[in-house]
Enzyme design. Structure first.
Site, short mmCIF file in Angstrom:
data_model
loop_
_atom_site.label_atom_id
_atom_site.label_comp_id
_atom_site.label_asym_id
_atom_site.label_seq_id
_atom_site.Cartn_x
_atom_site.Cartn_y
_atom_site.Cartn_z
N THR A 49 0.83 -1.20 0.00
CA THR A 49 0.00 0.00 0.00
C THR A 49 0.87 1.26 0.00
OG1 THR A 49 -1.49 -1.30 1.37
CG2 THR A 49 -1.97 1.05 1.21
N HIS B 64 -0.57 -9.77 -5.68
CA HIS B 64 0.30 -10.58 -4.82
C HIS B 64 0.69 -11.88 -5.53
CE1 HIS B 64 -0.13 -7.93 -1.51
NE2 HIS B 64 -1.36 -8.24 -1.20
N ARG C 111 9.80 -7.49 2.24
CA ARG C 111 9.98 -7.13 3.66
C ARG C 111 10.52 -8.35 4.39
NH1 ARG C 111 4.87 -5.04 7.44
NH2 ARG C 111 6.11 -4.00 9.05
N SER D 11 2.58 -9.17 10.52
CA SER D 11 1.61 -8.27 9.88
C SER D 11 0.52 -9.06 9.16
CB SER D 11 2.37 -7.36 8.90
OG SER D 11 1.50 -6.46 8.29
N TYR E 251 10.95 -2.82 2.12
CA TYR E 251 10.22 -2.04 3.15
C TYR E 251 11.21 -1.37 4.09
CZ TYR E 251 6.95 -1.28 7.09
OH TYR E 251 6.20 -0.73 8.10
N PHE F 279 3.82 7.39 8.15
CA PHE F 279 2.88 6.42 8.73
C PHE F 279 1.67 7.14 9.33
CE2 PHE F 279 1.45 3.56 12.18
CZ PHE F 279 1.05 2.50 11.37
N PHE G 113 -5.60 -1.86 9.75
CA PHE G 113 -4.68 -2.21 8.65
C PHE G 113 -3.34 -1.50 8.88
CE2 PHE G 113 -2.74 -1.66 4.54
CZ PHE G 113 -3.01 -2.84 3.87
N ARG H 5 -1.10 -0.69 11.26
CA ARG H 5 -1.01 -1.26 12.61
C ARG H 5 0.19 -0.71 13.38
NH1 ARG H 5 1.36 -5.73 14.75
NH2 ARG H 5 2.60 -5.76 12.84
S1 PPS Z 1 -1.39 -5.76 1.83
O1 PPS Z 1 -2.68 -6.08 2.49
O2 PPS Z 1 -0.65 -6.96 1.50
O3 PPS Z 1 -1.55 -4.88 0.68
O4 PPS Z 1 -0.57 -5.00 2.96
P1 PPS Z 1 0.72 -4.12 2.71
O5 PPS Z 1 0.32 -2.77 2.31
O6 PPS Z 1 1.70 -4.86 1.88
O7 PPS Z 1 1.37 -4.06 4.16
C1 PPS Z 1 0.77 -3.41 5.24
C2 PPS Z 1 1.89 -3.11 6.21
O8 PPS Z 1 2.58 -1.94 5.76
C3 PPS Z 1 2.52 -0.98 6.80
N1 PPS Z 1 2.48 0.38 6.24
C4 PPS Z 1 3.39 1.31 6.56
N2 PPS Z 1 4.49 1.26 7.34
C5 PPS Z 1 5.19 2.41 7.50
N3 PPS Z 1 4.85 3.57 6.92
C6 PPS Z 1 3.76 3.66 6.12
N4 PPS Z 1 3.44 4.81 5.56
C7 PPS Z 1 2.98 2.49 5.91
N5 PPS Z 1 1.86 2.21 5.20
C8 PPS Z 1 1.58 0.92 5.42
C9 PPS Z 1 1.24 -1.32 7.55
O9 PPS Z 1 1.20 -0.70 8.80
C10 PPS Z 1 1.38 -2.83 7.61
O10 PPS Z 1 2.43 -3.26 8.46
P2 PPS Z 1 2.22 -3.62 10.01
O11 PPS Z 1 3.52 -4.21 10.45
O12 PPS Z 1 1.09 -4.58 10.10
O13 PPS Z 1 1.94 -2.32 10.70
#
Ligand code: PPS
Length: 390
Positions: free
Chosen positions: A131, A203, A227, A235, A288, A324, A354, A356
């Site tokens: 995302t 994916h 990642r 996650s 990541y 974030f 989402f 998180r």
């Molecule tokens: S999905 O459903 O597969 O499309 O999910 P994906 O987007 O690949 O992964 C979601 C995780 O990315 C984290 N995330 C971020 N981390 C840091 N900064 C920003 N801006 C950001 N945006 C999304 C999100 O919090 C999920 O990780 P976790 O570890 O669960 O927090």
């Protein structure tokens, strides 16, 4: 009578026809190349059980997971990961990628879809930072159209394999209020009908991408994001609880992750198949961890890959938009609406967000030393022959 795959059949013959048609679609389209061609059809008839095995001559096909499999991974899947919108699972292709049974309804269309050179694809294993990377690529390629970025991400940057993940066919007749937009009810058609430039998330691993990409007849820009396995697993666990109906423990989830029995697994072939293609001109490989370490640097690299010139002011502006905190509170990208729909219609019940933790190393809060050591061993074994590190 309820067949192995959760569908209702009035007669055994109907169930047989269903399974044969699933198999033939994939075989005719040559989308599946597992060596093991067995299709198990175990009909749970009362009082006894009847088993039939199809072996189409010389054919290769998906491996179905029987409802009463004795294999530990299959058993965990069948017991802990069978929400109302999942009818069963198949293992597909040379790496035996696990996918919902419903994927077979879409496999041929994905294989044959018309790719465009102007497309921008984000490919990833789930929870790798998809995302985040989508939003970055979209804003850069759309010349900083922050007004346009208010449109929900799944609409402007749809998920190709969204529909195959969620089979609502038995659910919709009982939930007339549940109105699904086309990018949910038929993500493949939605994408086929999009205007260029299209933005496409998937994916699916390399070997299940459309033929035109694999064979190189079309060269869209592809950004792969990876990642580290431990944070990805944690996650993905939370994601599967809040959005995909996983009902088991974290320990069992880790067994499924390590055993390659979660959707889009096995994990390492997914990553390494792109890592080895990282120098191809239409592929950009991101991590990541690098976005976390130096987001402006990754923004510059991505802009160069997309053929866009950015000044430092733009880089800073985008880095702020992608922080974030900003993404967590941005309804266009934070998936709160999707989670709310799941809760409202009782499709999943777990709480959570989402967006998180957004951290590197968050796994330390939930994994004990033995589990960490197991993941590290597994990572070392799989990365030994590559120069990839996390
Ligand atoms: S999905 O459903 O597969 O499309 O999910 P994906 O987007 O690949 O992964 C979601 C995780 O990315 C984290 N995330 C971020 N981390 C840091 N900064 C920003 N801006 C950001 N945006 C999304 C999100 O919090 C999920 O990780 P976790 O570890 O669960 O927090």
């Amino acid at each position: 009578m309820r067949g192995t795959f959760g569908r209702k059949f009035r007669k055994i013959e109907e169930c047989e026809d269903y399974v044969k048609s699933k198999f033939l679609v994939c075989f005719e389209r040559n989308t599946l190349c597992a060596v093991d061609i067995r299709i198990f059809l175990i009909l749970s008839t009362s009082p006894g059980k009847q088993q039939r095995i199809y072996r189409p001559p010389g054919a290769m096909g998906p491996q179905f997971i029987p409802a009463d499999s004795n294999d530990e991974q299959d058993r965990l899947l069948n017991e802990l990961f069978m929400p109302p919108f999942r009818k069963g699972y198949v293992r597909v292709g040379p790496n035996k990628v696990l996918l919902p049974l419903y994927y077979l309804d879409y496999a041929g269309r994905i294989e044959d879809m018309e790719v465009r050179d102007s497309d921008v694809w984000i490919v990833s294993h789930p929870k790798a930072g998809t995302t985040w990377t989508q939003e970055m690529a979209w804003v850069i390629n759309q010349d900083f159209d922050f007004e346009g970025a208010k449109v929900p991400l799944p609409e402007r940057f749809p998920f190709l394999d969204h529909t195959p993940l969620f089979d609502y066919t038995d659910i919709l007749p009982n939930l007339p209020e549940l109105q699904l937009p086309l990018f949910v009810s038929d993500s493949v058609t939605y994408i086929n009908e999009m205007k260029s430039p299209r933005y496409i998330k998937t994916h699916l691993p390399w070997e299940l991408l459309p033929k035109q990409i694999r064979e190189g007849t079309k060269k869209p820009k592809i950004i792969y994001v990876a990642r580290n396995a431990k944070d990805t697993c944690v996650s993905y666990y939370h994601h599967c609880k809040i959005l995909e109906g996983y009902s088991g423990s974290f320990d069992n989830y880790c067994k499924l992750f390590l055993g390659g029995s979660l959707c889009f697994a096995p994990f390492w072939p997914h990553v390494l198949n792109f890592w080895k293609r990282r120098d191809e001109p239409n592929i950009l490989f991101l991590k990541y961890e690098d976005l976390k370490k130096d987001l402006p640097a990754v923004i510059r690299k991505t802009a160069a890959f997309l053929g866009k010139d950015l000044n430092e002011e733009q880089v800073d502006l985008l880095a702020e938009h992608l922080s974030f905190a900003r993404m967590k509170s941005n309804p266009a990208v934070n998936y709160e609406a999707a989670i709310e729909i799941n809760r409202r219609f009782n499709l999943t019940t777990a709480d959570g967000h989402f967006m998180r933790s957004g951290q590197v190393g968050n796994y330390k809060e939930v994994m004990g030393p033995e589990l960490i050591a197991e993941f590290d061993r597994w990572t070392q074994e799989n990365l030994a022959k590559s120069e990839l590190t996390f």
